[in-house]
Design an enzyme around this catalytic site. Structure first.
Site, short mmCIF file in Angstrom:
data_model
loop_
_atom_site.label_atom_id
_atom_site.label_comp_id
_atom_site.label_asym_id
_atom_site.label_seq_id
_atom_site.Cartn_x
_atom_site.Cartn_y
_atom_site.Cartn_z
N ASP A 152 0.84 -1.26 0.06
CA ASP A 152 -0.07 -0.04 -0.02
C ASP A 152 0.89 1.18 -0.06
O ASP A 152 1.96 1.26 0.81
CB ASP A 152 -1.16 0.00 1.16
CG ASP A 152 -2.15 1.10 1.12
OD1 ASP A 152 -3.44 0.54 1.07
OD2 ASP A 152 -2.01 2.36 1.12
N ILE A 153 0.53 2.23 -0.89
CA ILE A 153 1.39 3.55 -0.76
C ILE A 153 1.35 4.47 0.32
O ILE A 153 2.28 5.10 0.69
CB ILE A 153 0.84 4.09 -2.36
CG1 ILE A 153 1.99 5.01 -2.94
CG2 ILE A 153 -0.49 5.14 -1.76
CD1 ILE A 153 1.65 5.78 -4.02
N ASN A 188 -12.89 -2.97 2.29
CA ASN A 188 -13.93 -1.89 2.31
C ASN A 188 -14.70 -2.12 1.13
O ASN A 188 -14.26 -2.34 0.01
CB ASN A 188 -12.99 -0.63 2.19
CG ASN A 188 -12.30 -0.45 3.61
OD1 ASN A 188 -12.82 -0.79 4.40
ND2 ASN A 188 -11.15 0.03 3.49
N GLU A 225 -12.17 3.50 -1.40
CA GLU A 225 -11.68 4.43 -2.53
C GLU A 225 -11.64 4.17 -3.81
O GLU A 225 -11.80 4.77 -4.67
CB GLU A 225 -10.54 5.30 -1.73
CG GLU A 225 -11.01 6.28 -0.56
CD GLU A 225 -9.64 6.54 0.07
OE1 GLU A 225 -8.52 6.23 -0.15
OE2 GLU A 225 -9.84 6.97 1.37
N HIS A 262 -10.38 -5.01 -3.53
CA HIS A 262 -8.79 -5.38 -2.85
C HIS A 262 -9.04 -5.73 -1.59
O HIS A 262 -9.95 -4.96 -0.69
CB HIS A 262 -8.03 -3.98 -3.02
CG HIS A 262 -8.53 -2.92 -2.48
ND1 HIS A 262 -9.59 -2.13 -3.43
CD2 HIS A 262 -8.36 -2.11 -1.49
CE1 HIS A 262 -9.87 -1.01 -2.56
NE2 HIS A 262 -9.33 -1.00 -1.61
N HIS A 264 -7.10 -5.58 2.03
CA HIS A 264 -5.88 -5.05 2.79
C HIS A 264 -5.59 -6.11 3.58
O HIS A 264 -6.01 -6.59 4.59
CB HIS A 264 -6.44 -3.94 3.72
CG HIS A 264 -6.80 -2.77 3.09
ND1 HIS A 264 -6.07 -1.57 2.74
CD2 HIS A 264 -8.06 -2.51 2.27
CE1 HIS A 264 -6.93 -0.71 1.93
NE2 HIS A 264 -8.11 -1.36 1.96
P1 AMP Z 1 -9.84 1.64 0.09
O1 AMP Z 1 -10.19 2.75 0.88
O2 AMP Z 1 -10.26 0.18 0.86
O3 AMP Z 1 -10.49 1.62 -1.31
O4 AMP Z 1 -8.26 1.47 0.04
C1 AMP Z 1 -7.57 2.14 -1.08
C2 AMP Z 1 -6.05 1.84 -0.79
O5 AMP Z 1 -5.29 1.92 -1.96
C3 AMP Z 1 -5.68 2.86 0.22
O6 AMP Z 1 -5.06 2.23 1.48
C4 AMP Z 1 -4.53 3.62 -0.58
O7 AMP Z 1 -3.39 4.17 0.30
C5 AMP Z 1 -3.95 2.54 -1.61
N1 AMP Z 1 -3.67 3.09 -2.90
C6 AMP Z 1 -3.73 3.92 -3.73
N2 AMP Z 1 -3.31 4.25 -4.73
C7 AMP Z 1 -2.31 3.37 -4.56
C8 AMP Z 1 -1.32 3.02 -5.42
N3 AMP Z 1 -0.92 3.64 -6.69
N4 AMP Z 1 -0.29 1.97 -5.15
C9 AMP Z 1 -0.54 1.26 -4.01
N5 AMP Z 1 -1.57 1.55 -3.07
C10 AMP Z 1 -2.43 2.72 -3.39
#
Ligand code: AMP
Length: 121
Positions: free
Chosen positions: A33-34, A94, A102, A107, A109
């Site tokens: 995760d970024i 989520n 988001e 996905h 986590h």
């Molecule tokens: P969610 O709120 O469950 O949709 O989580 C989306 C996750 O994706 C968040 O924890 C972000 O930090 C992660 N994220 C967004 N863009 C990237 C990316 N380019 N590479 C890795 N993780 C990402």
């Protein structure tokens, strides 16, 4: 919700933007995760175009479902957080608005490497 081909994980799957890859096979891709929320915070995504877990549960093949679950375990083993070689971890998905999703590509986590703490804030 229809799948948005321009979401960020779709772009990662198409190699249009980079990721810090941990594991990949026919069914899943896993990367860091970024914006890590715990010592270890990684994502596991299916290669198929699924918006969220509801979409996946209804539309994915049995093979894809097994592939995703096994993929999570393979990633946990690789990171040494699986229960056979490590101290465990948390898996979280989520889903949509109230779930706080988001990125509209399913996905999971994986959080670990330390006590993850309270389940919901
Ligand atoms: P969610 O709120 O469950 O949709 O989580 C989306 C996750 O994706 C968040 O924890 C972000 O930090 C992660 N994220 C967004 N863009 C990237 C990316 N380019 N590479 C890795 N993780 C990402």
């Amino acid at each position: 919700m229809t799948y948005d081909d321009n979401n960020i994980f779709a772009k990662i799957l198409r190699n249009e933007i980079p990721c810090n890859k941990i594991y990949e096979d026919e069914f899943v891709l896993s990367f860091y995760d970024i914006n890590p929320q715990k010592k270890i915070h990684v994502l596991v995504i299916p290669k198929g175009k699924y918006v969220d877990l509801d979409d996946f549960s209804v539309n994915a093949s049995s093979e894809e479902m097994v592939g995703l679950l096994k993929g999570i375990n393979k990633v946990a083993k690789k990171l040494k957080i699986s229960v056979d070689i490590g101290k465990g971890y948390r898996v979280l998905a989520n889903i949509s608005e109230h779930g706080g999703q988001e990125v509209p590509h399913l996905h999971f986590h994986l959080f670990g490497g330390e006590r993850v703490g309270k389940m919901v804030e």
